[in-house]
Enzyme design. Structure first.
Site, PDB file in Angstrom:
ATOM      1  N   CYS A  85       0.856  -1.181   0.000  1.00  0.00           N
ATOM      2  CA  CYS A  85       0.000   0.000   0.000  1.00  0.00           C
ATOM      3  C   CYS A  85       0.891   1.229   0.000  1.00  0.00           C
ATOM      4  CB  CYS A  85      -0.904  -0.019   1.232  1.00  0.00           C
ATOM      5  SG  CYS A  85      -1.952   1.434   1.336  1.00  0.00           S
ATOM      6  N   HIS A 127      -9.113  -3.623  -2.560  1.00  0.00           N
ATOM      7  CA  HIS A 127      -8.173  -2.869  -1.723  1.00  0.00           C
ATOM      8  C   HIS A 127      -8.653  -1.426  -1.553  1.00  0.00           C
ATOM      9  CE1 HIS A 127      -3.932  -1.999  -0.305  1.00  0.00           C
ATOM     10  NE2 HIS A 127      -4.333  -0.784  -0.617  1.00  0.00           N
ATOM     11  N   GLU A 128      -9.104  -0.812  -2.652  1.00  0.00           N
ATOM     12  CA  GLU A 128      -9.520   0.599  -2.576  1.00  0.00           C
ATOM     13  C   GLU A 128     -10.845   0.759  -1.836  1.00  0.00           C
ATOM     14  OE1 GLU A 128      -7.057   2.287  -3.147  1.00  0.00           O
ATOM     15  OE2 GLU A 128      -5.991   0.841  -4.388  1.00  0.00           O
ATOM     16  N   HIS A 131     -10.104   0.858   1.697  1.00  0.00           N
ATOM     17  CA  HIS A 131      -9.678   2.208   2.112  1.00  0.00           C
ATOM     18  C   HIS A 131     -10.903   3.072   2.435  1.00  0.00           C
ATOM     19  CE1 HIS A 131      -5.340   2.631   1.896  1.00  0.00           C
ATOM     20  NE2 HIS A 131      -5.286   1.993   0.753  1.00  0.00           N
TER      21      HIS A 131
HETATM   22 ZN   LIG Z   1      -3.647   1.098  -0.080  1.00  0.00          ZN
END
Ligand SMILES: [Zn+2]
Length: 137
Positions: A85, A127-128, A131
Site C-alpha cells: 500500500c 483494496h480501494e 480504504h
Molecule cells: Zn492502499
C-alpha cells in the site's frame, strides 16, 4: 492536480462519507495523483489524498476508471493475496480477497452502474473499497 499522499493511519482509518457531484474535482485530483504514481501504484482512494469521501480510482491496464460510492454486492472464490500500500510503507502483507466480485457504483457522470470484475482488477477494487471503509491491510 497532483496531491500529497496521506500516511497518517488514524486519518486513513476513518470511514469515508458518501460522495456527491460536488466531489467531481476530488476525483480529478485522485486520477492525477494516481497517474503521477503509476510506476508503483495501480489504485487510490480519496482518503489517501486527504478527502474522506467514497471515491476510488484504479488502472485497468492503461485505462483509469473512477467509481463513486462503490459497494461490493456479490463475491466468490476467496484466496490469499499479498499486497502493498502506497500509504503504508513496508513489505507486502497477506490479506484475503475474492477472485470475482460484482460492484455497484456511480460512474464519472454519476450514473448508477453494476459491473463484475475478476482477477487483478477485482483485487485492486477490493483494496480501494477497503480504504473507503477505513480498513488498512
Ligand atoms: Zn492502499
Amino acid at each position: 492536480m497532483v496531491k500529497e499522499l496521506i500516511h497518517d493511519p488514524l486519518f486513513l482509518s476513518i470511514k469515508a462519507k458518501p460522495a456527491s457531484p460536488v466531489d467531481i474535482p476530488v476525483a480529478q485530483n485522485l486520477q492525477d495523483t494516481l497517474l503521477a504514481h503509476r510506476e508503483t501504484c495501480v489504485g487510490m482512494a480519496a482518503n489517501m489524498i486527504g478527502v474522506a469521501k467514497q471515491i476510488i480510482a484504479f488502472l485497468d491496464g492503461t485505462v483509469c476508471t473512477v467509481m463513486y460510492n462503490p459497494v461490493i454486492t456479490a463475491r466468490s472464490k476467496p484466496y490469499t493475496a499479498e499486497e502493498g500500500c502506497l500509504s503504508l510503507p513496508g513489505d507486502p502483507r497477506k490479506t484475503m480477497r475474492w477472485a470475482k466480485i460484482t460492484v455497484q457504483f456511480q460512474d464519472a457522470q454519476f450514473r448508477r452502474q453494476k459491473k463484475t470484475y475478476t482477477g487483478f482488477t477485482a483485487q485492486i477494487i477490493q483494496h480501494e473499497i477497503d480504504h473507503c471503509n477505513g480498513i488498512l491491510i
